[in-house]
Design an enzyme around this catalytic site. Structure first.
Site, PDB file in Angstrom:
ATOM      1  N   ARG A 167      22.225 -30.766  20.840  1.00  0.00           N
ATOM      2  CA  ARG A 167      23.644 -31.353  20.254  1.00  0.00           C
ATOM      3  C   ARG A 167      24.505 -31.513  21.433  1.00  0.00           C
ATOM      4  NH1 ARG A 167      21.726 -27.256  17.104  1.00  0.00           N
ATOM      5  NH2 ARG A 167      21.306 -27.817  14.909  1.00  0.00           N
ATOM      6  N   LYS A 193      24.741 -19.552  16.559  1.00  0.00           N
ATOM      7  CA  LYS A 193      24.169 -18.278  17.243  1.00  0.00           C
ATOM      8  C   LYS A 193      25.372 -17.647  17.832  1.00  0.00           C
ATOM      9  CE  LYS A 193      20.119 -19.568  15.842  1.00  0.00           C
ATOM     10  NZ  LYS A 193      19.429 -19.074  14.804  1.00  0.00           N
ATOM     11  N   HIS A 264      24.526 -37.384  18.240  1.00  0.00           N
ATOM     12  CA  HIS A 264      23.880 -36.728  17.456  1.00  0.00           C
ATOM     13  C   HIS A 264      22.801 -38.069  16.743  1.00  0.00           C
ATOM     14  CE1 HIS A 264      23.730 -33.047  14.672  1.00  0.00           C
ATOM     15  NE2 HIS A 264      23.445 -33.833  13.919  1.00  0.00           N
ATOM     16  N   ARG A 267      19.780 -37.179  18.887  1.00  0.00           N
ATOM     17  CA  ARG A 267      19.009 -36.099  18.259  1.00  0.00           C
ATOM     18  C   ARG A 267      18.141 -36.582  16.834  1.00  0.00           C
ATOM     19  NH1 ARG A 267      18.773 -30.638  17.291  1.00  0.00           N
ATOM     20  NH2 ARG A 267      19.212 -29.930  15.316  1.00  0.00           N
ATOM     21  N   HIS A 291      16.084 -26.321  13.394  1.00  0.00           N
ATOM     22  CA  HIS A 291      16.787 -26.083  12.058  1.00  0.00           C
ATOM     23  C   HIS A 291      16.177 -24.966  11.600  1.00  0.00           C
ATOM     24  CE1 HIS A 291      17.380 -30.670  12.364  1.00  0.00           C
ATOM     25  NE2 HIS A 291      18.495 -30.184  11.825  1.00  0.00           N
ATOM     26  N   TYR A 300      14.101 -35.653   7.245  1.00  0.00           N
ATOM     27  CA  TYR A 300      13.686 -36.634   8.533  1.00  0.00           C
ATOM     28  C   TYR A 300      12.341 -37.345   8.060  1.00  0.00           C
ATOM     29  CZ  TYR A 300      17.632 -35.056  11.351  1.00  0.00           C
ATOM     30  OH  TYR A 300      18.653 -34.793  12.191  1.00  0.00           O
TER      31      TYR A 300
END
Length: 320
Positions: A167, A193, A264, A267, A291, A300
Site C-alpha cells: 500500500r 498492525k 492500490h 497492488r 490479507h 481476486y
C-alpha cells in the site's frame, strides 16, 4: 481533648463540557487515516444537526440526549444522506464514526444511550480488482530516468509497489534503517498492525534499485524516511501519499494506459498476477497480500478467472 482537623485539598471535577471527548476519541486511535476520517465525518454530522463545529459544548449536548431522541436524530441524518444520493459505504462510514463517539463516551461514563440498534445500509461486497498487466507495467517501469535522483527514486517506488504489493502508506512510512540489504528485507508498518513493523522479503533487483536510490538520498541516515521529496520546498522530507498517487497516475497517462491507475490498483494487479503465476494458490499469495481473510483473496481469484463470463458464453452458444 482537641482533634486535629486534616485539610484535604480537593480538585473540582471538570464539568462535562470541559471534556474534549472528540479529541480523546481521536487520540485513542493509532491510525492517522482513521483519525482524519472520524474528525471529518463528525464535523459533517454536527454541521447538519446544529450548524456548528463539534466543540465540547455541542458534543456534551449531544451526549445528554435521551435514547429515543438520539436515535431519532441519527435516523433523520441517515435519511438525509440517502436523499442526497450518498453511497451506502459513505453512509455506513459516517454512522460508524458517530457510533464510535457514543461507545467511547459510554466507556467514560459521559453518555447513557446507545446507537447499536441503528443499522447501516447493506453494501455489495464486490470490488473491482482489475488493474494492469505485467507487460504494461514493464512499460511504466521504463519511464523513469534512473541516472537522475528523481528517476532512481520513482523507479524504486514503482517496483516496490508491484513486487511486494505494498500500500502507498506502507511504502512512504519506511525509514532508511528499515532496509536490511544483506538479508534482502524491508520492515513495514502494515495496515492494522499499529506501530509494529513487519518484514517483507525483497528480490535482488529490488535491493539494487533501492541501493541506486540511496546514492541520491538527501540524507541517508537510519532515522530518515526511505523515500523523500526532492522539490525545493519539501526537499528531504518524507514523501507524501499524494505524491506517490500522482507519480502512478501521471506514469499511466504517459504510456496511454487507457484506464485509471492508482497505487492500490497496482497492488490489485500484483496480487492478480501472483495468482496467475502460482496457479491460483491463494494461501501462498496471502503471504504477499497480507490479507487477514482468505475470502478477500477468493474475490481476486474469482475476478481473475471470470466464471460468470464463462457461463454467459455457454448460454450464448445455446442460442445458436
Amino acid at each position: 481533648m482537641t482533634e486535629a482537623i486534616a485539610v484535604v485539598e480537593s480538585r473540582a471535577i471538570a464539568p462535562v463540557q470541559d471534556w474534549d471527548v472528540l479529541q480523546m476519541l481521536l487520540e485513542d486511535h493509532r491510525s492517522p487515516n482513521t483519525r482524519r476520517a472520524y474528525d471529518r465525518d463528525l464535523r459533517l454530522f454536527f454541521a447538519w444537526w446544529l450548524d456548528e463545529d463539534p466543540h465540547p459544548e455541542a458534543i456534551a449536548y449531544w451526549l445528554s440526549l435521551p435514547q429515543s431522541e438520539a436515535i431519532a436524530v441519527v435516523l433523520r441524518w441517515k435519511a438525509s444522506m440517502r436523499d442526497r444520493g450518498l453511497a451506502e459505504a459513505t453512509i455506513n462510514r459516517r454512522l460508524a464514526a458517530l457510533k464510535s463517539l457514543v461507545r467511547f463516551s459510554r466507556r467514560l461514563g459521559r453518555c447513557t444511550f446507545s446507537l447499536e440498534d441503528v443499522k447501516g445500509d447493506r453494501v455489495q461486497s464486490y470490488r473491482d480488482t482489475t488493474g494492469t498487466t505485467p507487460e504494461r507495467f514493464r512499460e511504466l517501469l521504463a519511464l523513469p530516468n534512473r541516472q537522475t535522483a528523481k528517476g532512481a527514486r520513482d523507479y524504486a517506488i514503482l517496483r516496490l509497489l508491484w513486487e511486494n504489493a505494498l500500500r502507498r502508506s506502507e511504502a512512504v512510512q519506511t525509514r532508511v534503517q528499515d532496509l536490511e540489504q544483506g538479508d534482502r528485507r524491508l520492515w513495514i508498518l502494515g495496515k492494522g498492525k499499529g506501530r509494529q513493523r513487519l518484514p517483507v522479503s525483497l528480490s535482488v533487483e529490488m535491493v539494487q534499485a533501492l541501493q541506486d536510490w540511496l546514492r541520491w538520498h538527501p540524507k541517508a541516515e537510519p532515522e530518515q524516511p526511505l523515500f523523500t521529496a526532492l522539490d525545493r520546498r519539501s526537499y528531504g522530507q518524507q514523501l507524501s501519499d499524494q505524491a506517490v498517487y500522482l507519480l502512478v497516475k501521471r506514469s499511466a497517462e504517459a504510456i496511454k494506459l487507457g484506464k485509471r491507475l492508482s497505487p492500490h490498483r497496482i497492488r490489485h494487479s500484483a496480487i492478480t498476477a501472483a495468482l496467475d503465476a502460482t496457479g491460483g494458490n491463494i494461501r501462498l499469495v496471502q503471504k504477499l497480500s497480507r490479507h487477514s481473510r482468505l475470502e478477500t483473496l477468493q474475490r481476486y481469484d474469482d475476478a481473475r478467472q471470470d466464471f460468470q463470463g464463462e457461463c454467459t458464453e455457454h448460454l450464448a452458444k445455446l442460442l445458436g
